[in-house]
Design an enzyme around this catalytic site. Structure first.
Site, mmCIF file in Angstrom:
data_model
loop_
_atom_site.group_PDB
_atom_site.id
_atom_site.type_symbol
_atom_site.label_atom_id
_atom_site.label_comp_id
_atom_site.label_asym_id
_atom_site.label_seq_id
_atom_site.Cartn_x
_atom_site.Cartn_y
_atom_site.Cartn_z
ATOM 1 N N LYS A 132 2.389 -3.426 7.199
ATOM 2 C CA LYS A 132 2.607 -3.550 5.745
ATOM 3 C C LYS A 132 4.048 -3.134 5.418
ATOM 4 O O LYS A 132 4.709 -3.762 4.595
ATOM 5 C CB LYS A 132 1.608 -2.699 4.954
ATOM 6 C CG LYS A 132 0.162 -3.178 5.014
ATOM 7 C CD LYS A 132 -0.064 -4.570 4.440
ATOM 8 C CE LYS A 132 0.112 -4.653 2.946
ATOM 9 N NZ LYS A 132 -0.286 -5.974 2.395
ATOM 10 N N THR B 270 0.819 -1.203 0.000
ATOM 11 C CA THR B 270 0.000 0.000 0.000
ATOM 12 C C THR B 270 0.860 1.263 0.000
ATOM 13 O O THR B 270 2.000 1.243 0.474
ATOM 14 C CB THR B 270 -0.893 0.000 1.269
ATOM 15 O OG1 THR B 270 -1.521 1.269 1.399
ATOM 16 C CG2 THR B 270 -0.082 -0.265 2.536
ATOM 17 N N ASP B 271 0.293 2.357 -0.498
ATOM 18 C CA ASP B 271 0.997 3.644 -0.450
ATOM 19 C C ASP B 271 1.127 4.161 0.985
ATOM 20 O O ASP B 271 1.922 5.068 1.259
ATOM 21 C CB ASP B 271 0.302 4.691 -1.334
ATOM 22 C CG ASP B 271 -1.160 4.947 -0.978
ATOM 23 O OD1 ASP B 271 -1.687 4.322 -0.033
ATOM 24 O OD2 ASP B 271 -1.790 5.782 -1.665
ATOM 25 N N GLU B 272 0.354 3.563 1.916
ATOM 26 C CA GLU B 272 0.381 4.064 3.301
ATOM 27 C C GLU B 272 1.719 3.842 3.982
ATOM 28 O O GLU B 272 1.986 4.433 5.032
ATOM 29 C CB GLU B 272 -0.729 3.405 4.123
ATOM 30 C CG GLU B 272 -2.095 3.722 3.574
ATOM 31 C CD GLU B 272 -3.217 3.359 4.529
ATOM 32 O OE1 GLU B 272 -2.960 3.191 5.732
ATOM 33 O OE2 GLU B 272 -4.350 3.252 4.053
ATOM 34 N N TYR C 233 -1.710 -0.722 11.137
ATOM 35 C CA TYR C 233 -1.867 -1.391 9.834
ATOM 36 C C TYR C 233 -0.693 -1.084 8.914
ATOM 37 O O TYR C 233 -0.020 -1.983 8.405
ATOM 38 C CB TYR C 233 -3.186 -0.972 9.166
ATOM 39 C CG TYR C 233 -3.214 -1.243 7.671
ATOM 40 C CD1 TYR C 233 -3.248 -2.546 7.186
ATOM 41 C CD2 TYR C 233 -3.184 -0.194 6.743
ATOM 42 C CE1 TYR C 233 -3.258 -2.811 5.818
ATOM 43 C CE2 TYR C 233 -3.197 -0.439 5.376
ATOM 44 C CZ TYR C 233 -3.230 -1.749 4.922
ATOM 45 O OH TYR C 233 -3.226 -2.000 3.577
HETATM 46 P P1 NAD Z 1 -9.661 -7.380 2.397
HETATM 47 O O1 NAD Z 1 -9.625 -7.162 3.862
HETATM 48 O O2 NAD Z 1 -10.900 -7.080 1.638
HETATM 49 O O3 NAD Z 1 -9.287 -8.901 2.071
HETATM 50 C C1 NAD Z 1 -8.274 -9.598 2.745
HETATM 51 C C2 NAD Z 1 -8.440 -11.090 2.446
HETATM 52 O O4 NAD Z 1 -7.361 -11.793 3.077
HETATM 53 C C3 NAD Z 1 -9.738 -11.703 2.966
HETATM 54 O O5 NAD Z 1 -10.322 -12.539 1.997
HETATM 55 C C4 NAD Z 1 -9.297 -12.504 4.185
HETATM 56 O O6 NAD Z 1 -10.130 -13.627 4.447
HETATM 57 C C5 NAD Z 1 -7.897 -12.917 3.767
HETATM 58 N N1 NAD Z 1 -7.025 -13.209 4.925
HETATM 59 C C6 NAD Z 1 -6.837 -12.436 6.032
HETATM 60 N N2 NAD Z 1 -5.991 -13.046 6.879
HETATM 61 C C7 NAD Z 1 -5.612 -14.217 6.283
HETATM 62 C C8 NAD Z 1 -4.747 -15.275 6.649
HETATM 63 N N3 NAD Z 1 -4.071 -15.260 7.817
HETATM 64 N N4 NAD Z 1 -4.591 -16.309 5.792
HETATM 65 C C9 NAD Z 1 -5.260 -16.338 4.618
HETATM 66 N N5 NAD Z 1 -6.096 -15.382 4.226
HETATM 67 C C10 NAD Z 1 -6.277 -14.320 5.046
HETATM 68 O O7 NAD Z 1 -8.427 -6.550 1.827
HETATM 69 P P2 NAD Z 1 -8.276 -5.749 0.454
HETATM 70 O O8 NAD Z 1 -8.776 -4.365 0.637
HETATM 71 O O9 NAD Z 1 -8.769 -6.583 -0.650
HETATM 72 O O10 NAD Z 1 -6.678 -5.659 0.372
HETATM 73 C C11 NAD Z 1 -5.925 -6.700 -0.247
HETATM 74 C C12 NAD Z 1 -4.452 -6.339 -0.219
HETATM 75 O O11 NAD Z 1 -4.240 -5.126 -0.919
HETATM 76 C C13 NAD Z 1 -3.892 -6.116 1.186
HETATM 77 O O12 NAD Z 1 -2.596 -6.667 1.233
HETATM 78 C C14 NAD Z 1 -3.846 -4.601 1.334
HETATM 79 O O13 NAD Z 1 -2.821 -4.224 2.202
HETATM 80 C C15 NAD Z 1 -3.544 -4.197 -0.094
HETATM 81 N N6 NAD Z 1 -4.026 -2.856 -0.484
HETATM 82 C C16 NAD Z 1 -5.322 -2.494 -0.298
HETATM 83 C C17 NAD Z 1 -5.776 -1.246 -0.740
HETATM 84 C C18 NAD Z 1 -7.224 -0.837 -0.599
HETATM 85 O O14 NAD Z 1 -7.578 0.258 -1.016
HETATM 86 N N7 NAD Z 1 -8.106 -1.656 -0.059
HETATM 87 C C19 NAD Z 1 -4.874 -0.376 -1.359
HETATM 88 C C20 NAD Z 1 -3.533 -0.761 -1.519
HETATM 89 C C21 NAD Z 1 -3.118 -2.018 -1.093
HETATM 90 O O1 TDX Z 2 -16.784 6.188 7.784
HETATM 91 C C1 TDX Z 2 -15.728 6.659 7.384
HETATM 92 N N1 TDX Z 2 -15.612 8.021 7.272
HETATM 93 C C2 TDX Z 2 -14.472 8.618 6.828
HETATM 94 O O2 TDX Z 2 -14.412 9.851 6.743
HETATM 95 C C3 TDX Z 2 -14.596 5.822 7.010
HETATM 96 C C4 TDX Z 2 -14.686 4.329 7.126
HETATM 97 C C5 TDX Z 2 -13.455 6.448 6.548
HETATM 98 N N2 TDX Z 2 -13.386 7.805 6.469
HETATM 99 C C6 TDX Z 2 -12.163 8.416 5.891
HETATM 100 C C7 TDX Z 2 -10.842 7.938 6.429
HETATM 101 C C8 TDX Z 2 -9.932 8.098 5.234
HETATM 102 O O3 TDX Z 2 -9.475 9.434 5.139
HETATM 103 O O4 TDX Z 2 -12.159 8.052 4.509
HETATM 104 C C9 TDX Z 2 -10.828 7.820 4.038
HETATM 105 C C10 TDX Z 2 -10.713 6.399 3.502
HETATM 106 O O5 TDX Z 2 -10.826 5.529 4.604
HETATM 107 P P1 TDX Z 2 -10.700 3.920 4.468
HETATM 108 O O6 TDX Z 2 -11.682 3.424 3.464
HETATM 109 O O7 TDX Z 2 -10.707 3.332 5.819
HETATM 110 O O8 TDX Z 2 -9.282 3.778 3.740
HETATM 111 P P2 TDX Z 2 -7.776 4.189 4.172
HETATM 112 O O9 TDX Z 2 -7.632 4.289 5.633
HETATM 113 O O10 TDX Z 2 -7.375 5.347 3.318
HETATM 114 O O11 TDX Z 2 -6.988 2.847 3.703
HETATM 115 C C11 TDX Z 2 -7.335 2.187 2.461
HETATM 116 O O12 TDX Z 2 -6.422 2.493 1.447
HETATM 117 C C12 TDX Z 2 -5.112 1.988 1.582
HETATM 118 C C13 TDX Z 2 -7.399 0.670 2.663
HETATM 119 O O13 TDX Z 2 -8.332 0.366 3.693
HETATM 120 C C14 TDX Z 2 -6.049 0.112 2.962
HETATM 121 O O14 TDX Z 2 -6.103 -1.302 3.032
HETATM 122 C C15 TDX Z 2 -5.100 0.501 1.882
HETATM 123 O O15 TDX Z 2 -3.814 0.085 2.207
#
Ligand code: NAD
Ligand code: TDX
Length: 333
Positions: free
Chosen positions: A153, A122-124, A149
């Site tokens: 990562k 992630t960019d975080e 988190y």
């Molecule tokens: P998510 O929480 O929707 O999905 C995570 C999945 O991993 C689930 O299906 C869960 O059951 C599985 N999992 C969790 N723990 C496990 C374990 N111990 N063994 C096997 N499976 C397990 O997450 P997401 O938003 O789809 O993110 C996926 C990946 O992308 C993550 O690595 C996250 O850091 C990265 N990422 C997410 C975002 C975003 O915007 N959501 C952005 C950049 C990077």
């Molecule tokens: O109810 C809300 N109200 C609100 O203002 C929630 C759930 C979030 N927020 C804000 C927090 C953040 O500024 O919205 C923005 C986005 O929040 P999230 O969806 O929780 O995402 P963020 O914390 O930015 O992280 C996401 O992007 C990077 C993913 O959850 C991560 O897995 C990924 O690495």
């Protein structure tokens, strides 16, 4: 590449990636390894034919199981993680286990079986930028994670780099910005607000709502990961982003508009502790070296499709909604 293991393939981004591979890479067989935590859902993979997909219900921390799967795969794309910042603030422990220990177990198996490994991050990990800073993150930005988190990562990225350098593991890393699209859990910002409206609640905005996220459609994340898996240089990191910077108020206003609601029809709630101010990705390296381009360049259109998906798929999100909102309410959010 004929066979890939996709960890976390029943989650939001992982399942979108699996659909993308099944639709775009006809010769590849996918094995999903997923523990089906609260964030995983077998339904996300419904409709994929058995001859294209093997589903393994298991934990990435299970060394024996991972070893068995890696003995017969060409590659692994590693999405599995605990992924929600707010959860990591309430209880960091599963983040340490899955994100750090789990990545270690996978890297050791990749080393034993010489499996090509792509680590999804992630960019975080880079921390945040000021609102008035013209800079964006690049592959050279120093790591500066803020939350439990993002620090786990960051730790997992460091393990991957060390395993490449020390043991010669054939690995790449990508750091992507915020994804949106179908199958995203209702705890996350965009689905939470859409399903709040659909279930008769008011949307909730943290802090002053000016925090900026750099939105990318999950399909564009999938095509970028595939490009890196196929053509990325071993040991390299690629940033993935689609020039989609928006503050949270702008995103919420677009959601309210999609429902014909006024711009004030939401609640301000308590801010997230340590809340990162702004993320912004410079994806020039990925574009120049691998020729990748995003195909979703209209955020309003992508958001409208996402709203429609949640309207059409109430059965998918309803079971998780009450418990998710109860958790937020207890936190004052
Ligand atoms: P998510 O929480 O929707 O999905 C995570 C999945 O991993 C689930 O299906 C869960 O059951 C599985 N999992 C969790 N723990 C496990 C374990 N111990 N063994 C096997 N499976 C397990 O997450 P997401 O938003 O789809 O993110 C996926 C990946 O992308 C993550 O690595 C996250 O850091 C990265 N990422 C997410 C975002 C975003 O915007 N959501 C952005 C950049 C990077
Ligand atoms: O109810 C809300 N109200 C609100 O203002 C929630 C759930 C979030 N927020 C804000 C927090 C953040 O500024 O919205 C923005 C986005 O929040 P999230 O969806 O929780 O995402 P963020 O914390 O930015 O992280 C996401 O992007 C990077 C993913 O959850 C991560 O897995 C990924 O690495």
């Amino acid at each position: 590449m004929r066979s890939i293991v996709v960890t976390g393939g029943a989650g939001f981004i992982g399942s979108n990636f699996v659909h993308w591979v099944v639709d775009n890479q006809p010769d590849v067989h996918v094995t999903v390894l997923d523990a089906l935590t609260y964030a995983g859902n077998r339904e996300n993979l419904a409709g994929i034919p058995d001859d294209r997909l093997t589903f393994v219900h298991g934990d990435i921390c299970d060394e024996g199981l991972v070893d068995e799967l890696f003995a017969s795969t060409d590659a692994c794309v590693h999405f599995a993680a605990e992924s929600h910042n707010d959860n990591s603030i309430a209880d960091p422990s599963p983040f340490l286990r899955t994100n750090v220990q789990g990545t270690y177990v996978l890297l050791e198996a990749a080393r034993r079986h010489d499996v090509r490994f792509h680590h999804v991050s992630t960019d975080e990990v880079y921390g945040d930028l000021a609102l008035d800073d013209p800079a964006r993150f690049t592959e050279d930005t120093p790591y500066h994670p803020s939350s439990p988190y993002s620090s786990t990562k960051a730790a997992s990225d460091m393990l991957v780099r060390a395993w490449v350098r020390t043991y010669g593991v054939r690995a790449t890393i990508s750091n992507c910005s915020n994804n949106y699209g179908p199958y995203q859990h209702v705890e996350k910002f965009i689905p939470r607000q859409i399903t709040n409206v659909l279930s008769g609640r008011r949307p909730k905005l943290y802090g002053d709502g000016l925090n900026v996220r750099d939105w990318i459609h999950t399909e564009d994340h999938s095509s970028a990961v595939w490009a890196i898996l196929e053509r990325g240089k071993i040991g390299e990191t690629y940033l993935i982003g689609a020039d989609g910077e928006k503050n949270n108020i702008e995103v919420l206003e677009a959601i309210l508009e999609a429902f014909g609601l006024g711009p004030d029809e939401f609640d301000w709630v308590k801010d997230r502790p340590g809340h990162d101010r702004r993320y912004a990705i410079d994806s020039a390296k990925l574009r120049a070296e691998l020729g990748w381009r995003p195909s979703h360049d209209d955020f309003a259109a992508g958001l409208a499709e996402t709203v429609e998906w949640y309207r059409q798929n109430e059965d998918w999100w309803k079971p998780a909604k009450e418990a998710t909102e109860a958790k937020y309410e207890a936190q004052g959010q």
